[in-house]
Design a protein around this motif. Structure first.
Motif, PDB file in Angstrom:
ATOM      1  N   LEU A  54     -73.907 -23.738  13.220  1.00  0.00           N
ATOM      2  CA  LEU A  54     -73.752 -23.278  14.704  1.00  0.00           C
ATOM      3  C   LEU A  54     -73.807 -21.970  15.026  1.00  0.00           C
ATOM      4  O   LEU A  54     -74.343 -21.345  15.991  1.00  0.00           O
ATOM      5  CB  LEU A  54     -72.935 -24.208  15.548  1.00  0.00           C
ATOM      6  N   ALA A  55     -72.822 -21.149  14.324  1.00  0.00           N
ATOM      7  CA  ALA A  55     -72.884 -19.887  14.350  1.00  0.00           C
ATOM      8  C   ALA A  55     -74.113 -19.102  14.125  1.00  0.00           C
ATOM      9  O   ALA A  55     -74.713 -18.066  14.770  1.00  0.00           O
ATOM     10  CB  ALA A  55     -71.906 -19.294  13.295  1.00  0.00           C
ATOM     11  N   GLY A  56     -75.008 -19.606  13.077  1.00  0.00           N
ATOM     12  CA  GLY A  56     -76.318 -19.146  12.850  1.00  0.00           C
ATOM     13  C   GLY A  56     -77.371 -19.300  14.234  1.00  0.00           C
ATOM     14  O   GLY A  56     -78.218 -18.452  14.669  1.00  0.00           O
ATOM     15  N   VAL A  57     -77.127 -20.666  14.937  1.00  0.00           N
ATOM     16  CA  VAL A  57     -78.150 -20.887  15.923  1.00  0.00           C
ATOM     17  C   VAL A  57     -77.734 -20.016  17.019  1.00  0.00           C
ATOM     18  O   VAL A  57     -78.643 -19.497  17.610  1.00  0.00           O
ATOM     19  CB  VAL A  57     -78.001 -22.312  16.363  1.00  0.00           C
ATOM     20  N   ALA A  58     -76.230 -19.719  17.343  1.00  0.00           N
ATOM     21  CA  ALA A  58     -75.782 -18.741  18.481  1.00  0.00           C
ATOM     22  C   ALA A  58     -76.368 -17.598  18.213  1.00  0.00           C
ATOM     23  O   ALA A  58     -76.723 -16.807  18.899  1.00  0.00           O
ATOM     24  CB  ALA A  58     -74.310 -19.013  18.372  1.00  0.00           C
ATOM     25  N   LEU A  59     -76.451 -17.115  16.875  1.00  0.00           N
ATOM     26  CA  LEU A  59     -76.725 -15.693  16.554  1.00  0.00           C
ATOM     27  C   LEU A  59     -78.366 -15.439  16.876  1.00  0.00           C
ATOM     28  O   LEU A  59     -78.693 -14.514  17.392  1.00  0.00           O
ATOM     29  CB  LEU A  59     -76.364 -15.308  15.178  1.00  0.00           C
ATOM     30  N   LEU A  89     -87.473 -27.390  16.976  1.00  0.00           N
ATOM     31  CA  LEU A  89     -86.714 -26.677  15.937  1.00  0.00           C
ATOM     32  C   LEU A  89     -85.113 -26.498  16.780  1.00  0.00           C
ATOM     33  O   LEU A  89     -84.234 -26.490  16.163  1.00  0.00           O
ATOM     34  CB  LEU A  89     -87.271 -25.280  15.516  1.00  0.00           C
ATOM     35  N   VAL A  90     -85.092 -26.229  18.182  1.00  0.00           N
ATOM     36  CA  VAL A  90     -84.060 -26.052  18.687  1.00  0.00           C
ATOM     37  C   VAL A  90     -83.339 -27.602  18.629  1.00  0.00           C
ATOM     38  O   VAL A  90     -81.929 -27.337  18.560  1.00  0.00           O
ATOM     39  CB  VAL A  90     -84.225 -25.861  20.093  1.00  0.00           C
ATOM     40  N   TRP A  91     -83.657 -28.517  18.624  1.00  0.00           N
ATOM     41  CA  TRP A  91     -83.171 -29.788  18.696  1.00  0.00           C
ATOM     42  C   TRP A  91     -82.823 -30.225  17.319  1.00  0.00           C
ATOM     43  O   TRP A  91     -82.381 -31.516  17.370  1.00  0.00           O
ATOM     44  CB  TRP A  91     -83.751 -30.651  19.671  1.00  0.00           C
ATOM     45  N   VAL A  92     -83.297 -29.680  16.132  1.00  0.00           N
ATOM     46  CA  VAL A  92     -83.083 -30.318  14.839  1.00  0.00           C
ATOM     47  C   VAL A  92     -81.433 -30.438  14.656  1.00  0.00           C
ATOM     48  O   VAL A  92     -81.100 -31.620  13.958  1.00  0.00           O
ATOM     49  CB  VAL A  92     -83.727 -29.501  13.772  1.00  0.00           C
ATOM     50  N   ILE A  93     -80.693 -29.395  14.822  1.00  0.00           N
ATOM     51  CA  ILE A  93     -79.274 -29.369  14.330  1.00  0.00           C
ATOM     52  C   ILE A  93     -78.461 -30.515  15.213  1.00  0.00           C
ATOM     53  O   ILE A  93     -77.799 -31.224  14.743  1.00  0.00           O
ATOM     54  CB  ILE A  93     -78.827 -27.914  14.332  1.00  0.00           C
ATOM     55  N   PRO A  94     -78.655 -30.485  16.497  1.00  0.00           N
ATOM     56  CA  PRO A  94     -77.986 -31.494  17.247  1.00  0.00           C
ATOM     57  C   PRO A  94     -78.455 -33.068  16.914  1.00  0.00           C
ATOM     58  O   PRO A  94     -77.672 -33.787  16.807  1.00  0.00           O
ATOM     59  CB  PRO A  94     -78.457 -31.494  18.692  1.00  0.00           C
ATOM     60  N   LEU A 118     -67.761 -34.089  17.665  1.00  0.00           N
ATOM     61  CA  LEU A 118     -67.235 -32.834  18.462  1.00  0.00           C
ATOM     62  C   LEU A 118     -68.387 -31.845  18.188  1.00  0.00           C
ATOM     63  O   LEU A 118     -68.904 -31.185  19.167  1.00  0.00           O
ATOM     64  CB  LEU A 118     -65.870 -32.549  18.009  1.00  0.00           C
ATOM     65  N   PHE A 119     -68.773 -31.450  16.966  1.00  0.00           N
ATOM     66  CA  PHE A 119     -69.856 -30.682  16.718  1.00  0.00           C
ATOM     67  C   PHE A 119     -71.253 -30.852  17.079  1.00  0.00           C
ATOM     68  O   PHE A 119     -72.014 -29.955  17.620  1.00  0.00           O
ATOM     69  CB  PHE A 119     -70.128 -30.361  15.252  1.00  0.00           C
ATOM     70  N   PHE A 120     -71.384 -32.367  17.253  1.00  0.00           N
ATOM     71  CA  PHE A 120     -72.855 -32.689  17.959  1.00  0.00           C
ATOM     72  C   PHE A 120     -72.620 -32.163  19.715  1.00  0.00           C
ATOM     73  O   PHE A 120     -73.713 -31.787  20.333  1.00  0.00           O
ATOM     74  CB  PHE A 120     -73.072 -34.337  17.944  1.00  0.00           C
ATOM     75  N   ILE A 121     -71.417 -32.473  20.319  1.00  0.00           N
ATOM     76  CA  ILE A 121     -71.422 -31.809  21.513  1.00  0.00           C
ATOM     77  C   ILE A 121     -71.639 -30.408  21.756  1.00  0.00           C
ATOM     78  O   ILE A 121     -72.368 -30.056  22.640  1.00  0.00           O
ATOM     79  CB  ILE A 121     -70.101 -32.448  22.172  1.00  0.00           C
ATOM     80  N   VAL A 122     -71.031 -29.450  20.751  1.00  0.00           N
ATOM     81  CA  VAL A 122     -71.361 -28.216  20.867  1.00  0.00           C
ATOM     82  C   VAL A 122     -72.574 -27.668  20.444  1.00  0.00           C
ATOM     83  O   VAL A 122     -73.235 -26.981  21.098  1.00  0.00           O
ATOM     84  CB  VAL A 122     -70.309 -27.497  19.872  1.00  0.00           C
ATOM     85  N   LEU A 126     -75.583 -25.732  22.917  1.00  0.00           N
ATOM     86  CA  LEU A 126     -76.363 -24.839  22.419  1.00  0.00           C
ATOM     87  C   LEU A 126     -77.581 -24.901  22.527  1.00  0.00           C
ATOM     88  O   LEU A 126     -78.396 -24.009  23.141  1.00  0.00           O
ATOM     89  CB  LEU A 126     -75.893 -24.428  21.030  1.00  0.00           C
ATOM     90  N   ALA A 127     -78.003 -25.946  21.974  1.00  0.00           N
ATOM     91  CA  ALA A 127     -79.524 -26.333  22.531  1.00  0.00           C
ATOM     92  C   ALA A 127     -80.014 -26.450  23.568  1.00  0.00           C
ATOM     93  O   ALA A 127     -81.265 -26.064  23.921  1.00  0.00           O
ATOM     94  CB  ALA A 127     -79.871 -27.790  21.568  1.00  0.00           C
ATOM     95  N   ILE A 128     -79.154 -26.982  24.676  1.00  0.00           N
ATOM     96  CA  ILE A 128     -79.710 -26.874  26.062  1.00  0.00           C
ATOM     97  C   ILE A 128     -79.802 -25.600  26.364  1.00  0.00           C
ATOM     98  O   ILE A 128     -80.872 -25.258  27.024  1.00  0.00           O
ATOM     99  CB  ILE A 128     -78.544 -27.938  26.873  1.00  0.00           C
ATOM    100  N   GLY A 129     -78.727 -24.853  26.143  1.00  0.00           N
ATOM    101  CA  GLY A 129     -78.819 -23.379  26.622  1.00  0.00           C
ATOM    102  C   GLY A 129     -80.144 -22.643  25.983  1.00  0.00           C
ATOM    103  O   GLY A 129     -80.932 -21.855  26.553  1.00  0.00           O
ATOM    104  N   GLU A 130     -80.400 -22.925  24.540  1.00  0.00           N
ATOM    105  CA  GLU A 130     -81.440 -22.372  24.054  1.00  0.00           C
ATOM    106  C   GLU A 130     -82.880 -22.775  24.780  1.00  0.00           C
ATOM    107  O   GLU A 130     -83.736 -21.938  24.652  1.00  0.00           O
ATOM    108  CB  GLU A 130     -81.363 -22.539  22.480  1.00  0.00           C
ATOM    109  N   THR A 131     -82.850 -23.978  24.885  1.00  0.00           N
ATOM    110  CA  THR A 131     -84.114 -24.567  25.432  1.00  0.00           C
ATOM    111  C   THR A 131     -84.181 -23.936  27.045  1.00  0.00           C
ATOM    112  O   THR A 131     -85.390 -23.499  27.328  1.00  0.00           O
ATOM    113  CB  THR A 131     -83.869 -26.200  25.911  1.00  0.00           C
ATOM    114  N   ASN A 132     -83.029 -23.855  27.767  1.00  0.00           N
ATOM    115  CA  ASN A 132     -83.381 -23.149  29.146  1.00  0.00           C
ATOM    116  C   ASN A 132     -83.801 -21.575  28.853  1.00  0.00           C
ATOM    117  O   ASN A 132     -84.497 -21.193  29.431  1.00  0.00           O
ATOM    118  CB  ASN A 132     -81.809 -23.103  29.811  1.00  0.00           C
TER     119      ASN A 132
END
Length: 138
Positions: A54-59, A89-94, A118-122, A126-132
């Motif tokens: 998730l840190a990699g996705v945020a970066l 690809l944005v939605w692979v991790i969730p 809990l990590f699924f929620i986070v 992040l995926a919603i933010g990146e999609t937007n």
């Protein structure tokens, strides 16, 4: 109908023998839940792995956002659209986190499934933010 009675009687006989002389498979050792220590160790290991993912996705989200914040002189700002592959690809991790939470719940590992949930929620946030962000760039 005599063949049906023979089959039914042999099944009942097998069940009676299994109750007298149980083996590991029939006593339910395959269905037992793992120990709490194993559950906590797996949860800790997956916590570290998920935090790095998730840190990699945020970066990545930060870098893509910063690269598109100022329009370049040589690059047109309109006409850029997010492709389906980028959005997938944005939605692979969730999706992987949701699958992991489900699998660990089925394996009767409550600590690990809660941590994965809990990590699924986070990850979903992040995926919603990146999609937007990707959709607003286009």
């Amino acid at each position: 109908m005599a063949w049906w009675r023979r089959i039914r009687n042999s099944i009942h006989k097998r069940r009676r023998l299994n109750r007298k002389y149980p083996t590991g498979k029939e006593t339910g050792t395959a269905g037992r839940r793992p120990s709490r220590l194993t559950d906590a160790a797996v949860a800790l290991l997956l916590t570290v792995a998920d935090a790095f993912a998730l840190a990699g996705v945020a970066l990545l989200m930060f870098l893509v956002g910063m690269s598109h914040s100022e329009p370049s002189v040589g690059r047109p700002t309109s006409g850029q659209h997010a492709s389906f592959l980028q959005l997938a690809l944005v939605w692979v991790i969730p999706g992987a986190l949701a699958l992991s939470a489900y699998i660990h719940a089925r394996l009767r590992m409550p600590i690990t499934s809660v941590v994965q949930g809990l990590f699924f929620i986070v990850g979903t946030t992040l995926a919603i933010g990146e999609t937007n962000m990707l959709l607003s760039l286009g």
